[in-house]
Design a protein around this motif. Structure first.
Motif, PDB file in Angstrom:
ATOM      1  N   TYR A  48       0.830  -1.188   0.000  1.00 43.80           N
ATOM      2  CA  TYR A  48       0.000   0.000   0.000  1.00 43.80           C
ATOM      3  C   TYR A  48       0.873   1.249   0.000  1.00 43.80           C
ATOM      4  N   THR A  88       0.245   5.250   0.818  1.00 43.91           N
ATOM      5  CA  THR A  88      -0.757   6.113   1.440  1.00 43.91           C
ATOM      6  C   THR A  88      -0.218   7.523   1.607  1.00 43.91           C
ATOM      7  N   ASP A  95      -8.804  -3.765   4.361  1.00 43.56           N
ATOM      8  CA  ASP A  95      -7.528  -3.136   4.705  1.00 43.56           C
ATOM      9  C   ASP A  95      -7.787  -2.186   5.859  1.00 43.56           C
ATOM     10  N   SER A 124      -6.959   0.890   7.665  1.00 42.79           N
ATOM     11  CA  SER A 124      -6.222   2.118   7.385  1.00 42.79           C
ATOM     12  C   SER A 124      -6.283   3.047   8.580  1.00 42.79           C
ATOM     13  N   THR A 158      -1.316   1.811   5.907  1.00 42.57           N
ATOM     14  CA  THR A 158      -2.488   1.048   5.531  1.00 42.57           C
ATOM     15  C   THR A 158      -2.129  -0.433   5.570  1.00 42.57           C
ATOM     16  N   LYS A 160      -5.305   6.199  -0.369  1.00 42.54           N
ATOM     17  CA  LYS A 160      -4.608   4.923  -0.301  1.00 42.54           C
ATOM     18  C   LYS A 160      -4.680   4.197  -1.639  1.00 42.54           C
TER      19      LYS A 160
END
Length: 353
Positions: free
Chosen positions: A31, A33, A245, A247, A257, A350
């Motif tokens: 990920y 972010t 996920d 976050s 994340t 994200k």
């Protein structure tokens, strides 16, 4: 600018060298972010006025793939190779169920007084201050627990480039510039170590059709020359096809994340829409922006409050592998001459890949 470019090059140039070969038994998706904090979402421009963080985290990795800084951070994750006290306090029930993620981050925080026009520091108001740091993190998790450790190396004062960043943004917006940056806290190298544990709330994790509710509890501590504190808190989410996920909705020292613990959950639909809310109580032992840099004889002219409470609420929306979220935070006074609650809005973007 050279300082900032050097931090970016040092951290993100390491990614190819540290990445492990793909393993079909592990989640290969990572990920990226981006977080943006700003008090303009509440119609203000003072105190903690802006923060930005770019964080990358790997997919699930076998422990054999960990090298460099992340291998040393493993001793603080609560896994079987951790120090005994960490295994006792933060350990996992089944060591075989643990998977790991490693990450990198670049963060900049900015603080200003309320009065922008004076070329001297306005008395009793927040001192001009900035901090920019590069983070190296390791995350260990099973089906119920997520332990995150991050080592941050950064700089305060002019070396943080906070003044240049604010001037650039205000030029683009045509906004009034703050004139007192010559009075900001001095430059100092900082080193900080953060630990956060998050636990799933099983009683709040249920499904009724496509509507889900989940929640977590959280506690953590940070020890360093920029900031030393400890906190407890929690959050819940409710919505349509909640993304699996997990976050962080706000910018924090370990904001990344994560794929939802190690549960095997995955996306049920291309779309997700959800609400979120939470709170946190923090005990602060040192804050360079309020107390002055640890190794400098510098008086900020204000007195820090030892306890800070905050609540937040927001929403998120996801389409396929892209997610957008917004959280609004109400925070109690951080120093004795601050008047009223602080309000900060956080945007999170994200990307899963």
């Amino acid at each position: 600018m050279k300082t900032l470019l050097g931090l970016i090059t040092l951290g993100f140039a390491c990614l190819p060298a540290w990445a492990a070969l793909p393993d079909p038994n592990f989640d290969e998706d990572g990920y990226l972010t981006f977080y943006l904090d700003n008090d303009l979402f509440a119609g203000r421009d003072r105190d903690y006025t802006n923060g930005a963080r770019l964080a990358w985290i790997s997919g699930n990795e076998p422990v054999e793939s960990l090298i460099g800084v992340q291998r040393y951070l493993r001793r603080l994750t609560g896994d079987p190779q951790s120090f005994g006290v960490f295994q006792t306090i933060t350990g996992f029930e089944d060591p075989k169920s643990i998977v790991y993620n490693y990450g990198f981050s670049l963060t900049q925080l900015m603080y200003t007084p309320q009065d922008a026009m004076p070329y001297t520091q306005p008395p009793y108001q927040r001192r001009y201050a900035g901090w920019t740091g590069l983070g190296f993190s390791l995350h260990a998790k099973d089906e119920k627990i997520l332990n995150s450790v991050e080592l941050s190396i950064g700089a305060t004062g002019p070396a943080s480039l906070a003044e240049e960043t604010q001037d650039f943004i205000h030029d683009i917006r045509g906004a009034t510039k703050f004139n007192g940056w010559a009075n900001q806290i001095p430059s100092e190298l900082t080193v900080d170590l953060s630990f956060i544990q998050k636990r799933r709330l099983d009683f709040a994790n249920f499904r009724y059709g496509v509507i889900r509710v989940d929640g977590i509890t959280e506690w953590g501590a940070r020890l360093g020359t920029f900031r030393t504190d400890t906190h407890v808190g929690g959050m819940f989410r409710m919505g349509y096809n909640l993304p699996p996920d997990f976050s962080d909705p706000r910018l924090s020292p370990t904001a990344y994340t994560h794929h939802y613990f190690n549960s095997g959950f995955d996306y049920d639909s291309h779309w997700s829409v959800f609400l979120l809310a939470g709170g946190q109580l923090t005990a602060v032992g040192h804050d360079a922006t309020l107390d002055g840099p640890l190794f400098s004889d510098f008086n900020t002219g204000i007195e820090r409050r030892p306890l800070v409470a905050e609540v937040y609420a927001g929403f998120g929306i996801r389409y396929r592998r892209v997610e957008f979220s917004y959280a609004h935070t109400w925070r109690t006074e951080e120093y004795t001459t601050q008047r009223g609650l602080a309000q900060i809005g956080t945007i999170g973007i994200k990307l899963r890949f």
